[in-house]
Design an enzyme around this catalytic site. Structure first.
Site, PDB file in Angstrom:
ATOM      1  N   ILE A 109      60.019 -18.108 -19.568  1.00 29.32           N
ATOM      2  CA  ILE A 109      59.007 -17.658 -20.530  1.00 29.32           C
ATOM      3  C   ILE A 109      59.295 -16.226 -20.957  1.00 29.32           C
ATOM      4  CG2 ILE A 109      57.223 -19.202 -19.644  1.00 29.32           C
ATOM      5  CD1 ILE A 109      56.139 -16.849 -17.984  1.00 29.32           C
ATOM      6  N   HIS A 125      58.419 -24.027 -21.692  1.00 23.49           N
ATOM      7  CA  HIS A 125      57.178 -23.592 -21.019  1.00 23.49           C
ATOM      8  C   HIS A 125      56.524 -22.423 -21.747  1.00 23.49           C
ATOM      9  CE1 HIS A 125      58.592 -25.533 -16.986  1.00 23.49           C
ATOM     10  NE2 HIS A 125      58.130 -26.410 -17.841  1.00 23.49           N
ATOM     11  N   ASN A 230      75.215 -23.054 -11.128  1.00 24.21           N
ATOM     12  CA  ASN A 230      74.089 -22.696 -10.258  1.00 24.21           C
ATOM     13  C   ASN A 230      74.615 -22.082  -8.963  1.00 24.21           C
ATOM     14  OD1 ASN A 230      71.059 -23.359 -10.638  1.00 24.21           O
ATOM     15  ND2 ASN A 230      71.367 -23.590  -8.454  1.00 24.21           N
TER      16      ASN A 230
HETATM   17  P1  NAD Z   1      63.841 -22.514  -9.496  1.00 25.10           P
HETATM   18  O1  NAD Z   1      63.393 -21.251  -8.835  1.00 25.10           O
HETATM   19  O2  NAD Z   1      63.269 -23.789  -8.997  1.00 25.10           O
HETATM   20  O3  NAD Z   1      65.426 -22.663  -9.434  1.00 25.10           O
HETATM   21  C1  NAD Z   1      66.273 -21.589  -9.719  1.00 25.10           C
HETATM   22  C2  NAD Z   1      67.678 -22.018  -9.338  1.00 25.10           C
HETATM   23  O4  NAD Z   1      68.558 -21.019  -9.795  1.00 25.10           O
HETATM   24  C3  NAD Z   1      67.885 -22.158  -7.834  1.00 25.10           C
HETATM   25  O5  NAD Z   1      68.630 -23.347  -7.587  1.00 25.10           O
HETATM   26  C4  NAD Z   1      68.685 -20.897  -7.459  1.00 25.10           C
HETATM   27  O6  NAD Z   1      69.591 -21.140  -6.424  1.00 25.10           O
HETATM   28  C5  NAD Z   1      69.441 -20.658  -8.741  1.00 25.10           C
HETATM   29  N1  NAD Z   1      69.790 -19.260  -8.998  1.00 25.10           N
HETATM   30  C6  NAD Z   1      69.088 -18.126  -8.722  1.00 25.10           C
HETATM   31  N2  NAD Z   1      69.723 -17.045  -9.209  1.00 25.10           N
HETATM   32  C7  NAD Z   1      70.868 -17.517  -9.802  1.00 25.10           C
HETATM   33  C8  NAD Z   1      71.928 -16.915 -10.494  1.00 25.10           C
HETATM   34  N3  NAD Z   1      71.997 -15.593 -10.688  1.00 25.10           N
HETATM   35  N4  NAD Z   1      72.914 -17.694 -10.992  1.00 25.10           N
HETATM   36  C9  NAD Z   1      72.884 -19.040 -10.819  1.00 25.10           C
HETATM   37  N5  NAD Z   1      71.899 -19.673 -10.150  1.00 25.10           N
HETATM   38  C10 NAD Z   1      70.895 -18.918  -9.674  1.00 25.10           C
HETATM   39  O7  NAD Z   1      63.591 -22.273 -11.052  1.00 25.10           O
HETATM   40  P2  NAD Z   1      63.335 -23.297 -12.218  1.00 25.10           P
HETATM   41  O8  NAD Z   1      64.172 -24.494 -11.966  1.00 25.10           O
HETATM   42  O9  NAD Z   1      63.500 -22.565 -13.498  1.00 25.10           O
HETATM   43  O10 NAD Z   1      61.808 -23.719 -12.068  1.00 25.10           O
HETATM   44  C11 NAD Z   1      60.794 -22.810 -11.759  1.00 25.10           C
HETATM   45  C12 NAD Z   1      59.685 -22.613 -12.793  1.00 25.10           C
HETATM   46  O11 NAD Z   1      59.414 -21.232 -12.747  1.00 25.10           O
HETATM   47  C13 NAD Z   1      60.001 -22.898 -14.219  1.00 25.10           C
HETATM   48  O12 NAD Z   1      58.986 -23.720 -14.683  1.00 25.10           O
HETATM   49  C14 NAD Z   1      59.915 -21.545 -14.977  1.00 25.10           C
HETATM   50  O13 NAD Z   1      59.115 -21.677 -16.121  1.00 25.10           O
HETATM   51  C15 NAD Z   1      59.198 -20.644 -14.020  1.00 25.10           C
HETATM   52  N6  NAD Z   1      59.704 -19.256 -13.903  1.00 25.10           N
HETATM   53  C16 NAD Z   1      60.218 -18.592 -14.982  1.00 25.10           C
HETATM   54  C17 NAD Z   1      60.696 -17.298 -14.835  1.00 25.10           C
HETATM   55  C18 NAD Z   1      61.238 -16.573 -16.042  1.00 25.10           C
HETATM   56  O14 NAD Z   1      60.733 -16.757 -17.146  1.00 25.10           O
HETATM   57  N7  NAD Z   1      62.292 -15.754 -15.873  1.00 25.10           N
HETATM   58  C19 NAD Z   1      60.697 -16.685 -13.594  1.00 25.10           C
HETATM   59  C20 NAD Z   1      60.142 -17.376 -12.515  1.00 25.10           C
HETATM   60  C21 NAD Z   1      59.673 -18.684 -12.677  1.00 25.10           C
END
Ligand code: NAD
Length: 272
Positions: A109, A125, A230
Site C-alpha cells: 500500500i 490492497h 524471495n
Molecule cells: P509477507 O510478510 O507474508 O511475506 C513477505 C515475504 O517476503 C516473506 O516470504 C519474506 O521472506 C520475503 N522477504 C522479506 N524481505 C525480502 C527481501 N528483501 N527480498 C526478498 N524477499 C523478502 O508479505 P505479503 O505476502 O506481502 O503479505 C502481507 C500483507 O501485508 C499484504 O497484504 C500487504 O498488503 C501487507 N503489508 C504491506 C506493506 C507495504 O505496503 N510495504 C508492509 C507490510 C505489510
C-alpha cells in the site's frame, strides 16, 4: 544463482506479456517492515494487529470517528508516506520502460512502485496516498480535501465530489472486498501473461494468493512461466506453483536481472 538470473533475463526478452506480483518483502529494503516476520509490525505490537481487524467495522459504524482516529493516532501507516523506493523497485520500473514488463500487481500500500516510475500499477490492497469513495470507488488525492482543515472545523468525514458517498482511505482493510476495477484488471493481466515474476511475497493472503494459482491453471493453454524472487521458499515453491525460485533479496536480484537483460540485448544488437 547466476544461471537462474540469465534464464530469467532470456525469458523476459522473449516474453510477450510479463506481469510482476509483489508483496511486503519488496519494501523491507526501503525500511518498511513486513507484518509477521521477526521484525514484523505485528510481531512487535500484537495490539496493532487487533486494531487492524477492527478498522473496517469502525468505518462502517462511525466514519467520523474512523477519520479522527486515523488523523490523530500514531499508526505505522503514517510512516509509509516518507519511505523511498529501493533498487528492486527501480529495476521493475526500468523493465517497464524497456517494454519488458506490462504491469505490477502489488499487495503493498506504500506507493513505492509509482514513486520508482512504474506507470501501470494495480494496487490490490489500495494505496496509502489516495482516498476512495465507499460508494462509487472514485479515487482522490487527499490534498483535494484539506483533511486537517476538516478535522479542525469538525467537518469529517470527507464526501465524494461525484456521488456524495463517504470517503475512506484507499487502503483495503481486513474484511473489505478488493475494489472491483482492480480485481477485474488483475485477473485479466494474470489470464494474459506468459511470464509472471513473484517478488517478495509469501502469497499467503487471499484473494491475492489466488492470482499465481489462476496463472498456473491457465498455464497448460499458454505456458505461463512463474518465477519467484524471495528471501526464502514459500507455499508457492512448496506446492510447485512456481517453476523456480531465485532465492535472495529483491533489491539485489532484480537489478542483476536488468543488468543481464541489457547485456543480452546489446549483444544481440551488435550481432545484427
Ligand atoms: P509477507 O510478510 O507474508 O511475506 C513477505 C515475504 O517476503 C516473506 O516470504 C519474506 O521472506 C520475503 N522477504 C522479506 N524481505 C525480502 C527481501 N528483501 N527480498 C526478498 N524477499 C523478502 O508479505 P505479503 O505476502 O506481502 O503479505 C502481507 C500483507 O501485508 C499484504 O497484504 C500487504 O498488503 C501487507 N503489508 C504491506 C506493506 C507495504 O505496503 N510495504 C508492509 C507490510 C505489510
Amino acid at each position: 544463482m547466476q544461471d537462474l538470473i540469465a534464464k530469467t533475463a532470456e525469458l523476459l526478452i522473449k516474453s510477450k506479456h510479463t506481469v510482476a506480483l509483489t508483496g511486503a518483502g519488496m519494501s523491507t529494503e526501503s525500511g518498511i517492515p513486513d507484518f509477521r516476520g521477526p521484525n514484523g509490525i505485528w510481531t512487535k505490537n500484537p495490539e496493532a494487529e487487533k486494531q487492524a481487524y477492527q478498522s473496517y467495522f469502525k468505518f462502517q459504524q462511525n466514519p467520523k470517528q474512523y477519520w479522527i482516529e486515523r488523523m490523530t493516532g500514531t499508526s505505522w501507516i503514517h510512516e509509509l508516506t516518507k519511505a523511498q523506493p529501493n533498487p528492486g523497485h527501480f529495476a521493475l520500473a526500468e523493465l517497464e520502460k524497456m517494454a519488458l514488463l506490462k504491469s505490477v500487481i502489488t499487495q503493498n500500500i506504500d506507493n513505492l512502485h509509482q514513486k520508482a516510475g512504474n506507470k501501470r500499477v494495480l494496487d490490490y490492497h489500495g494505496n496509502v496516498s489516495l482516498l476512495r469513495c465507499f460508494s462509487c470507488d472514485t479515487r482522490y488525492d487527499p490534498q483535494e480535501y484539506e483533511l486537517e482543515k476538516l478535522l479542525a472545523e469538525d467537518r469529517l468525514p470527507p464526501y465524494c465530489k461525484k456521488c456524495n458517498g463517504v470517503l475512506k482511505s484507499d487502503i483495503v482493510h481486513f474484511h473489505e472486498a478488493i475494489p472491483a476495477d482492480v480485481s477485474t484488471e488483475s485477473q485479466q493481466e494474470v489470464g494474459t501473461c506468459d511470464v509472471m515474476l513473484i517478488c517478495g511475497t509469501s502469497a499467503a493472503v487471499y484473494p491475492f494468493a489466488m492470482l499465481p494459482r489462476i496463472a498456473k491453471q491457465y498455464s497448460s493453454k499458454q505456458k505461463t512461466i512463474i518465477v519467484e524472487i524471495n528471501a526464502e521458499p514459500t507455499p508457492l515453491t512448496q506446492e510447485g506453483i512456481s517453476d523456480y525460485i531465485i532465492q535472495g533479496k529483491t533489491g539485489t536480484v532484480l537489478p542483476k536481472i536488468v543488468e543481464e537483460v541489457k547485456k543480452r540485448t546489446s549483444e544481440n544488437k551488435h550481432r545484427l
